[in-house]
Scaffold this active site. Structure first.
Site, mmCIF file in Angstrom:
data_model
loop_
_atom_site.group_PDB
_atom_site.id
_atom_site.type_symbol
_atom_site.label_atom_id
_atom_site.label_comp_id
_atom_site.label_asym_id
_atom_site.label_seq_id
_atom_site.Cartn_x
_atom_site.Cartn_y
_atom_site.Cartn_z
ATOM 1 N N GLU A 6 0.933 -1.184 -0.075
ATOM 2 C CA GLU A 6 0.020 -0.012 0.005
ATOM 3 C C GLU A 6 1.094 1.211 -0.012
ATOM 4 O O GLU A 6 0.560 2.124 0.972
ATOM 5 C CB GLU A 6 -0.923 -0.078 1.057
ATOM 6 C CG GLU A 6 -1.910 -1.032 1.058
ATOM 7 C CD GLU A 6 -2.996 -1.218 2.161
ATOM 8 O OE1 GLU A 6 -2.792 -0.576 3.066
ATOM 9 O OE2 GLU A 6 -4.226 -1.732 1.922
ATOM 10 N N GLU B 184 -5.892 -8.559 -0.562
ATOM 11 C CA GLU B 184 -6.644 -8.384 0.793
ATOM 12 C C GLU B 184 -7.853 -8.042 0.559
ATOM 13 O O GLU B 184 -8.262 -7.307 -0.255
ATOM 14 C CB GLU B 184 -5.817 -7.264 1.713
ATOM 15 C CG GLU B 184 -4.665 -7.492 2.103
ATOM 16 C CD GLU B 184 -4.151 -6.196 2.771
ATOM 17 O OE1 GLU B 184 -4.979 -5.669 3.739
ATOM 18 O OE2 GLU B 184 -3.062 -5.925 3.156
HETATM 19 C C1 BG6 Z 1 -5.137 -2.923 5.000
HETATM 20 C C2 BG6 Z 1 -3.820 -3.095 5.581
HETATM 21 O O1 BG6 Z 1 -5.349 -1.650 4.076
HETATM 22 O O2 BG6 Z 1 -6.277 -3.112 5.804
HETATM 23 C C3 BG6 Z 1 -3.916 -4.271 6.538
HETATM 24 O O3 BG6 Z 1 -2.876 -3.370 4.503
HETATM 25 C C4 BG6 Z 1 -4.982 -3.959 7.403
HETATM 26 O O4 BG6 Z 1 -2.605 -3.962 7.380
HETATM 27 C C5 BG6 Z 1 -6.317 -4.208 6.662
HETATM 28 O O5 BG6 Z 1 -5.180 -4.815 8.673
HETATM 29 C C6 BG6 Z 1 -7.705 -3.973 7.347
HETATM 30 O O6 BG6 Z 1 -7.863 -2.925 8.288
HETATM 31 P P1 BG6 Z 1 -7.869 -3.085 10.162
HETATM 32 O O7 BG6 Z 1 -7.663 -1.652 10.278
HETATM 33 O O8 BG6 Z 1 -9.173 -3.717 10.327
HETATM 34 O O9 BG6 Z 1 -6.696 -3.973 10.491
#
Ligand code: BG6
Length: 491
Positions: free
Chosen positions: A202, A389
């Protein structure tokens, strides 16, 4: 059949959010080791430090995620703070068991990150930490044992504090050499085990935090940091190919799908500009090998001057990536109309879309948005995409018999995979899909392990209590069918 026979299915985690073992195996501390735990209703977590006068200081929001301690501030631990990243999901001690569970689900890939602080705890000057090198070698060997083809990310929100203390972080050009040296060690050491790499996770989010509120000094710093990361990435891509011509290297972007809230042309323009600034500025540079034409408009608007050499520009040109990885959780709206409501998100916030439902943490759920976004970015870049992701952070309940019925997570994943399948059937070249946090891990925005993304439950709570035992959720069995049927069985 929608997905090619070599389509990659798996999950993604990160060193800082899953590994733990923060002071084991010669690892040095990273900035996020000093962050506390927030909640679904809080504005996020804090980075706790010792002020010049010895009292406790806190950085919040973006300042906590990309910290620079105020003058005289020191990284220090306080007994009354629980630092959730330090033990995280304890993957450091459980990796064999975790990988066996991934194999049971039929994974063909797994994405994780290498912690820089395990390989070079104190930069080039401190030398390579062999124990760290061996840890990852063992992890990768374990994956290969089950024919799981790893995709490895080199940098994800885990800057060793040594670099902040020594160089002031990424605004210093010296970080480029440090990073390239780190990457070289990884490419050589794991040459026979890993051939799919991502340089920075990211990388585009840095520009989200350029005005906090409008602050020219911070904007200047953010652009310069990003430039150094882009150059470090490009040099790393070239190096990866020199060391092993089989290596494939991609970029990884925070996918920020946005829509204009109204048909007002001003909103439409505002939305497009956001896409250019936050997504395309970095992505164009990494895929096309040069800053886009609208970069000049951005530099002018933000009153910055990015310092770059001719060699930098040459490196950017020669070190382009071969696939585009991205994260996708939600969509948001952009508008110039001041009466609109804001909505929540991990690192980006926008305006509420009245047509969408929200998760417990207030993130808007939009599976069709994934299909739209895949087409949108594939049309622009025309290189293979990788969804690295995607997932739902939710509270889970362990029943008396030890089962976990997470139908909400299955529904979320099913709808997103269906949408992605349609995009593939309509011509988008997608090389793989990894859910986020297949083993419960520590949330980046709140530090909570109780914001669970996993298909595998980790018995730990937001105070660090629990056995850390692994339990298969209903989604575990469901995703196993998905992987084993190559995405044909989504029931
Ligand atoms: C992504 C990140 O954008 O969001 C992760 O790369 C992160 O590291 C994921 O965990 C989900 O966000 P959160 O804040 O719920 O962990």
């Amino acid at each position: 059949m929608s997905f090619s026979k070599d389509f990659l299915w798996g999950t993604s985690i990160s060193a800082a959010q899953a590994e733990g073992g923060w002071n084991e195996g010669g690892r040095a501390p990273v900035q996020v080791d000093f962050a506390d735990v927030g909640s679904a209703s809080s504005s996020g977590r804090h980075l706790i430090y010792k002020k010049k006068d010895g009292s406790k200081g806190e950085l919040t929001g973006a300042y906590a995620m990309f910290p620079h301690l105020p003058e005289g501030g020191e990284y220090a631990s306080f007994d009354d703070v629980y630092y959730s990243n330090r033990k995280a999901s304890d993957f450091y001690h459980h990796y064999k068991e975790d990988i066996a569970l991934m194999a049971e689900m039929g994974f063909s890939t797994f994405n994780t990150t290498i912690s820089w602080a395990r390989i070079f705890p104190y930069g080039i000057q401190g030398g390579v930490n062999q124990e760290g090198v061996e840890f990852y070698r063992n992890v990768f060997k374990e994956l290969r044992k089950y024919n799981i083809d790893p995709i490895i990310t080199l940098y994800k929100y885990d800057e060793p504090i040594y670099f902040e203390q020594t160089y002031g972080g990424w605004s210093n050009r010296k970080m480029i050499d440090e990073f390239v040296k780190f990457a070289r060690v990884c490419f050589i050491e794991y040459k026979d085990l890993v051939n799919k790499w991502i340089t920075f996770n990211e990388i585009n989010v840095l520009l989200l935090f350029r005005n906090l509120p409008h602050n020219q000094k911070i904007a200047q710093e953010r652009y310069q940091e990003l430039h150094h990361q882009l150059v470090a990435s490009a040099r790393t891509v070239k190096l990866a190919h020199q060391i092993n011509p089989q290596n494939k290297v991609g970029c990884m972007m925070a996918g920020m799908c946005t829509y204009p809230l109204t048909p007002d042309p001003v909103d439409v323009m505002e939305n497009y500009k956001y896409f250019q600034d936050i997504f395309c500025y970095a992505t164009d540079t990494m895929i096309r090998g040069q800053y886009p034409s609208f970069a000049k408009r951005m530099w002018k608007e933000d009153e910055v001057e990015v310092i770059m050499t001719d060699q930098d520009l040459k490196d950017l040109k020669e070190g382009t990536v071969e696939f585009l990885g991205f994260s996708y959780y939600m969509s948001q709206c952009r508008t110039t109309h001041t009466d609109a409501n804001m909505t929540k998100g991990n690192i980006f916030t926008g305006f509420e879309n009245p047509y969408l439902q929200k998760s417990e943490w207030g993130w808007q759920i939009d599976p069709l948005g994934l299909k739209y976004y895949m087409h949108y970015i594939y049309d622009r870049y025309q290189i293979p995409l990788l969804i690295i992701e995607n997932g739902l952070g939710a509270t889970d309940q362990v029943e008396e018999d030890g089962s976990i019925h997470d139908s909400y997570r299955i529904n979320y994943l099913r709808e997103h995979i269906s949408a992605m399948k349609e995009a593939v059937e309509e011509g988008v070249d997608l090389m793989g899909y990894t859910t986020w946090g297949g083993i419960d891990l520590v949330s980046a925005s709140t530090g909570q392990i109780e914001k669970r993304y996993g298909l595998i439950y980790v018995d730990a709570n937001d105070k660090g209590e629990g056995t850390y035992k692994r339990i298969k959720k209903d989604s575990f069995y469901w995703y196993k069918k998905v992987c084993e049927s190559n995405g044909e069985d989504l029931e």
